[in-house]
Design an enzyme around this catalytic site. Structure first.
Site, PDB file in Angstrom:
ATOM      1  N   LYS A   1      51.114 100.695  37.596  1.00  0.00           N
ATOM      2  CA  LYS A   1      52.212  99.876  37.098  1.00  0.00           C
ATOM      3  C   LYS A   1      53.027  99.744  35.726  1.00  0.00           C
ATOM      4  O   LYS A   1      54.080  99.260  35.267  1.00  0.00           O
ATOM      5  CB  LYS A   1      51.886  98.946  38.286  1.00  0.00           C
ATOM      6  CG  LYS A   1      52.505  99.597  39.816  1.00  0.00           C
ATOM      7  CD  LYS A   1      52.696  97.718  40.530  1.00  0.00           C
ATOM      8  CE  LYS A   1      52.259  98.185  42.220  1.00  0.00           C
ATOM      9  NZ  LYS A   1      53.180  98.315  42.779  1.00  0.00           N
TER      10      LYS A   1
ATOM     11  N   LYS B   1      55.778  92.005  39.413  1.00  0.00           N
ATOM     12  CA  LYS B   1      54.630  92.776  40.743  1.00  0.00           C
ATOM     13  C   LYS B   1      53.346  92.943  40.890  1.00  0.00           C
ATOM     14  O   LYS B   1      52.188  92.377  39.659  1.00  0.00           O
ATOM     15  CB  LYS B   1      55.035  94.186  40.778  1.00  0.00           C
ATOM     16  CG  LYS B   1      55.155  95.524  39.750  1.00  0.00           C
ATOM     17  CD  LYS B   1      55.664  96.885  39.498  1.00  0.00           C
ATOM     18  CE  LYS B   1      56.709  96.758  39.421  1.00  0.00           C
ATOM     19  NZ  LYS B   1      57.479  98.411  39.908  1.00  0.00           N
ATOM     20  N   ARG B   2      52.628  93.961  41.849  1.00  0.00           N
ATOM     21  CA  ARG B   2      50.951  93.475  41.629  1.00  0.00           C
ATOM     22  C   ARG B   2      50.457  93.887  39.970  1.00  0.00           C
ATOM     23  O   ARG B   2      50.853  95.035  39.696  1.00  0.00           O
ATOM     24  CB  ARG B   2      50.259  94.085  43.194  1.00  0.00           C
ATOM     25  CG  ARG B   2      49.113  94.387  43.022  1.00  0.00           C
ATOM     26  CD  ARG B   2      48.178  94.943  44.549  1.00  0.00           C
ATOM     27  NE  ARG B   2      49.169  96.290  44.600  1.00  0.00           N
ATOM     28  CZ  ARG B   2      49.104  97.178  44.556  1.00  0.00           C
ATOM     29  NH1 ARG B   2      48.000  97.208  44.174  1.00  0.00           N
ATOM     30  NH2 ARG B   2      49.787  98.211  44.515  1.00  0.00           N
TER      31      ARG B   2
ATOM     32  N   HIS C   1      51.036 104.949  52.587  1.00  0.00           N
ATOM     33  CA  HIS C   1      51.947 104.585  51.516  1.00  0.00           C
ATOM     34  C   HIS C   1      51.616 104.014  50.334  1.00  0.00           C
ATOM     35  O   HIS C   1      51.830 103.837  49.267  1.00  0.00           O
ATOM     36  CB  HIS C   1      52.173 103.137  51.786  1.00  0.00           C
ATOM     37  CG  HIS C   1      52.642 102.143  52.959  1.00  0.00           C
ATOM     38  ND1 HIS C   1      53.783 101.721  52.925  1.00  0.00           N
ATOM     39  CD2 HIS C   1      52.766 102.429  54.599  1.00  0.00           C
ATOM     40  CE1 HIS C   1      54.804 101.880  53.893  1.00  0.00           C
ATOM     41  NE2 HIS C   1      54.012 101.643  54.572  1.00  0.00           N
TER      42      HIS C   1
ATOM     43  N   LYS D   1      65.723  95.277  45.620  1.00  0.00           N
ATOM     44  CA  LYS D   1      65.863  93.991  45.083  1.00  0.00           C
ATOM     45  C   LYS D   1      66.740  94.038  44.461  1.00  0.00           C
ATOM     46  O   LYS D   1      68.004  93.203  43.829  1.00  0.00           O
ATOM     47  CB  LYS D   1      64.622  92.799  46.095  1.00  0.00           C
ATOM     48  CG  LYS D   1      64.455  93.190  47.355  1.00  0.00           C
ATOM     49  CD  LYS D   1      62.822  92.758  47.673  1.00  0.00           C
ATOM     50  CE  LYS D   1      61.922  92.620  48.062  1.00  0.00           C
ATOM     51  NZ  LYS D   1      60.317  92.377  48.025  1.00  0.00           N
TER      52      LYS D   1
ATOM     53  N   THR E   1      59.277  98.451  46.180  1.00  0.00           N
ATOM     54  CA  THR E   1      60.837  97.640  47.196  1.00  0.00           C
ATOM     55  C   THR E   1      61.510  96.741  46.140  1.00  0.00           C
ATOM     56  O   THR E   1      62.245  96.427  46.358  1.00  0.00           O
ATOM     57  CB  THR E   1      60.676  97.268  48.410  1.00  0.00           C
ATOM     58  OG1 THR E   1      58.944  96.104  47.967  1.00  0.00           O
ATOM     59  CG2 THR E   1      60.099  98.305  49.582  1.00  0.00           C
TER      60      THR E   1
END
Length: 839
Positions: A577, A571-572, A380, A683, A679
């Site tokens: 990111k 998100k985290r 991952h 969504k 993911t």
């Protein structure tokens, strides 16, 4: 036959109990549900009409629904036993399940009946459903993906069982105080979990510490004993996983750590009672908290304990059940598969070898033939630092027998490497499971690859980069092992469940088969040019935005105007990111407002949320910057109505169920080549949000599915990021671009930290650093330009709504139903098994 066959005596029945189990099925009509609810509320829970606590109606309803699940659960298990089908076991340290009540009602098709019964009782179902606390069993995408996988496996009627840990405390509850993240314990099990079923008869013993002894038995065979260990009990708790309207209920088995009944009598007799029971009490620490901070040696040890605890308990449990129905392991690999979710459970490979050799007296070759044919590994991450490594001294102290086995696996493997590349000592060193150095390390990802028959990435680009980069040596040796399985999300929770108005609209036009076959959404294409359909779609989006605006007001104290773009990144919090890039753009928009430059302006509400790891200073500082920027902008009358900013605290699954239906623009802006898949992007897409993103992870496939014209692309490609590192000059970028320069000057001036001098200097140093591996400023200009295209598109209501519909109807590839079908086709090769219907 074998040295140990634990727990068999617990399975022996003194006499048949058919007379206890043959009971009529429970009713699923409103009256039956109402009567069952009343029984639990009044008798089991002992409540009266004077009770005001909402916790008790929630529990009574949960018990009522679990009874219906139990009937289907038992029949599913019986069907698997009767067919002697092949099974897969999904091992993961995280399962971010979200709330169970609403999901159960959806999948059992009981929502209307429960609503009717509650109407008769004068109770508010929505209020009771909202009172459920999220299960603290995960902290991000990895755990949520695992939960989606289990949902799809049950819906597809695949015999798949999940194995995880029953954490007493979740990651943490996040509060924002004066802009700073503050962590608070998340004791999600404080009031119990009505959905779980304790199964103490399947308790397993787990060994830690001690030493190994070698003896020759009377047959002249060398036998290994792992002695002097400090054992811990693993007690299983089962959670039902219902499929969608099909009678199948699979199992998630979670292990709780508990002390054995023994303690050190010598210490007790000498008066050291506290020391005698200390080890006993500390056993429970293994499953006390999700993912401990491993920055200290104690944290590292606890994390390794968790991983071995999960692996050993789960493997022993599978073997126990196997030997109930089979005499030996001759066809075990043909009937069982273990899917290892990331590197965390990969110690299963060494543990399964230990069990087969030490406990069940197989030769090394026999054990390896079984193990290497039933283990499959999912990777991952593309970040080398995220691939777990454990120091050999720690491993030797905690798991001495496992370390011996890993060394033997490595020795045999390196002989293969030497045969394949004669004389290539560098490659041998690169591929060794043991990384040499001042403190040798065990490379868990390498163990996973060597011991598995399948290695998969989770997006097309991710798998390509694994094969060409991170695991290239292994790919050259075993190209057929590697495969791609692009992630997905379950459409039950992430469209049908969280967006009921849109579900109703879609079902009215194409029927409800899409909930189990998302490719049916393609039928919506014929309604793209229907004005009435677009208006209904837009109206539903506005309704969802109102729900989200209410949530933001409640949690953040910020007013969001539903006519503005709802621009969301949740998100985290991590540098790759690039929440930092997002807030830099917000500062750019603020600069435009202050300069009176609002040409082609679209009003915008920016929502950012996510947790930073407790020890991750830069991530925490990014939260502080977002909070400070929001405070300035939201209190500036000049920005009122044009721009709002909020940081959403304690982001979780239940919040996302409101956030993703109400989002217009999905921010997927990671540095290309760093995000494995994502993911959240799926969504948002499924619920009609448009994506602004880089060519990273699954963004590439989202863009392919929806079309370039319905995706806002910016930034360098993964190849360009890689080739630009040696010539990256952020200072030059700042000097050549007046917009970027203005943003940097705002930060340098202390505009957002006037009472906290030099607070954001680490962020400034980071973005100006030519060695910044996230290359934030390299993509900033392109990001600004893409955001301007977003504003132009949003001002054309017809175009935006059409793009929104296109995103939803193009999302079928990103259903975990498709993902699980591919796992099954290429890796697991299971037969689908239908449970006996409830008569």
């Amino acid at each position: 036959m074998y040295k140990h066959c634990n727990n068999f005596k617990l399975m022996v029945k003194s006499k048949p109990v058919d007379n206890l189990t043959n009971v009529p099925p429970l009713g699923i009509d409103a009256d039956s549900l109402k009567n069952c609810f009343r029984y639990y509320y009044n008798h089991t829970l002992g409540r009266s009409k004077n009770c005001k606590a909402i916790h008790y109606p929630y529990k009574a309803l949960s018990f009522t629904l679990k009874d219906r699940l139990m009937e289907r659960w038992k029949k599913t298990h019986s069907a698997y036993e009767e067919t002697d089908c092949k099974r897969t076991y999904y091992l993961s340290l995280e399962f971010l399940m979200g709330r169970a009540l609403s999901n159960c009602m959806l999948n059992l098709d009981l929502k209307e009946a429960v609503q009717e019964s509650f109407y008769q009782l004068g109770l508010d179902l929505e209020e009771i459903a909202e009172s459920e606390q999220d299960a603290g069993l995960g902290n991000g995408g990895l755990g949520r993906l695992a939960a989606c996988f289990l949902d799809s496996c049950a819906t597809l009627q695949l015999p798949v069982k999940g194995y995880g840990l029953r954490y007493e405390y979740g990651m943490f509850k996040q509060h924002i105080k004066q802009g700073h993240q503050v962590e608070e314990t998340d004791h999600w099990l404080l009031n119990g979990n009505p959905w779980e079923l304790e199964r103490p008869e399947y308790t397993q013993h787990i060994k830690f510490g001690g030493y190994t002894e070698y003896h020759t038995n009377n047959k002249g065979k060398m036998t290994v004993y792992w002695n002097g260990t400090r054992d811990v009990l693993a007690i299983p708790y089962d959670i039902p996983i219902p499929g969608f309207k099909n009678g199948t209920v699979n199992t998630l088995r979670l292990w709780k750590a508990a002390a054995t009944d023994e303690f050190d009598l010598d210490e007790f007799n000498s008066g050291s009672y506290t020391e005698a029971v200390e080890e006993k009490n500390s056993a429970e620490h293994i499953t006390m908290v999700l993912y401990p901070n491993d920055s200290s040696e104690n944290g590292k040890e606890l994390r390794l304990r968790q991983q071995y605890f999960l692996a050993s308990a789960s493997l022993q449990d599978v073997i126990r059940e196997w030997l109930l129905h089979h005499n030996d392991f001759s066809n075990f690999a043909q009937k069982n598969c273990f899917q290892l979710n990331d590197t965390h459970p990969t110690i299963s490979i060494a543990e399964f070898m230990r069990l087969l050799i030490d406990e069940y007296e197989h030769t090394w070759d026999e054990a390896w033939a079984i193990t290497s044919k039933c283990m499959a590994y999912t990777n991952h991450t593309l970040l080398p630092e995220a691939l777990e490594k454990w120091s050999v001294p720690l491993f030797k102290c905690l798991l001495p027998r496992l370390l011996e086995i890993i060394y033997e696996i490595n020795s045999r493997f390196l002989k293969q490497v030497a045969m394949h590349w004669p004389g290539d000592s560098v490659r041998i060193q690169q591929m060794s499971i043991i990384e040499e150095g001042p403190v040798p390390q065990v490379r868990m990802a390498y163990l996973a690859i060597v011991g598995s028959f399948s290695v998969n990435g989770v997006a097309a680009l991710h798998t390509e980069l694994l094969e060409k980069g991170l695991f290239n040596n292994f790919y050259q040796l075993w190209p057929k092992k590697f495969n791609n399985k692009t992630n997905g999300v379950t459409p039950r929770r992430w469209l049908a469940g969280c967006n009921p108005e849109l579900r109703q609209l879609i079902t009215q036009h194409i029927g409800e088969k899409w909930i189990k076959d998302l490719s049916q959404l393609n039928k919506l294409k014929k309604y793209l040019n229907k004005k009435d359909f677009r208006e209904q779609w837009k109206k539903i989006k506005q309704s969802n935005k109102s729900r989200l605006a209410h949530l933001v007001k409640t949690e953040c104290g910020v007013d969001f105007n539903t006519d503005a773009i709802f621009d969301v990144q949740v998100k985290r919090i991590h540098e790759y990111k690039r929440q930092l890039l997002n807030i830099l753009h917000v500062i750019h928009l603020y600069n435009r407002i202050k300069a009176g430059d609002t040409k082609n302006w679209a009003n915008r509400c920016v929502l950012i949320g996510g947790k930073a790891a407790p020890g991750y200073a830069m991530a925490k500082l990014t939260i502080k910057l977002i909070s400070n920027v929001a405070e300035i902008i939201n209190n500036d009358p000049q920005a009122d109505g044009l721009l709002k900013v909020a940081f959403f605290p304690n982001y979780n699954v239940s919040a996302m169920e409101i956030i993703c239906p109400g989002t217009d623009l999905s921010e997927q802006i990671s540095t290309a080549g760093k995000e494995a898949s994502g993911t959240g992007n799926m969504k948002f897409m499924m619920n009609g949000a448009l994506t602004i993103g880089t060519l990273d992870g699954a963004n590439i496939e989202i863009r392919e599915e929806v079309g370039n014209e319905n995706f806002f692309l910016f930034g360098l490609t993964a190849e360009e990021v890689q080739s630009s590192h040696h010539q990256y000059n952020p200072v030059e970028i700042i000097n050549k671009d007046k917009d970027i320069s203005a943003v940097v000057k705002m930060l340098e001036s202390g505009y957002f930290n006037q009472c906290e001098p030099q607070l954001f200097d680490p962020i400034l140093h980071s973005i100006k650093n030519p060695y910044d591996m996230w290359m934030t400023l390299a993509d900033f200009r392109s990001y600004i330009d893409a955001q301007e295209q977003v504003s132009l598109a949003y001002q054309d209501s017809k175009r935006w709504t059409t793009m929104s519909i296109m995103n939803t109807l193009s999302s079928s590839k990103f259903s975990t139903d498709r993902t699980m079908e591919e796992y099954n086709r290429d890796i697991w090769k299971l037969d689908k098994v239908s449970a006996h219907p409830i008569e």
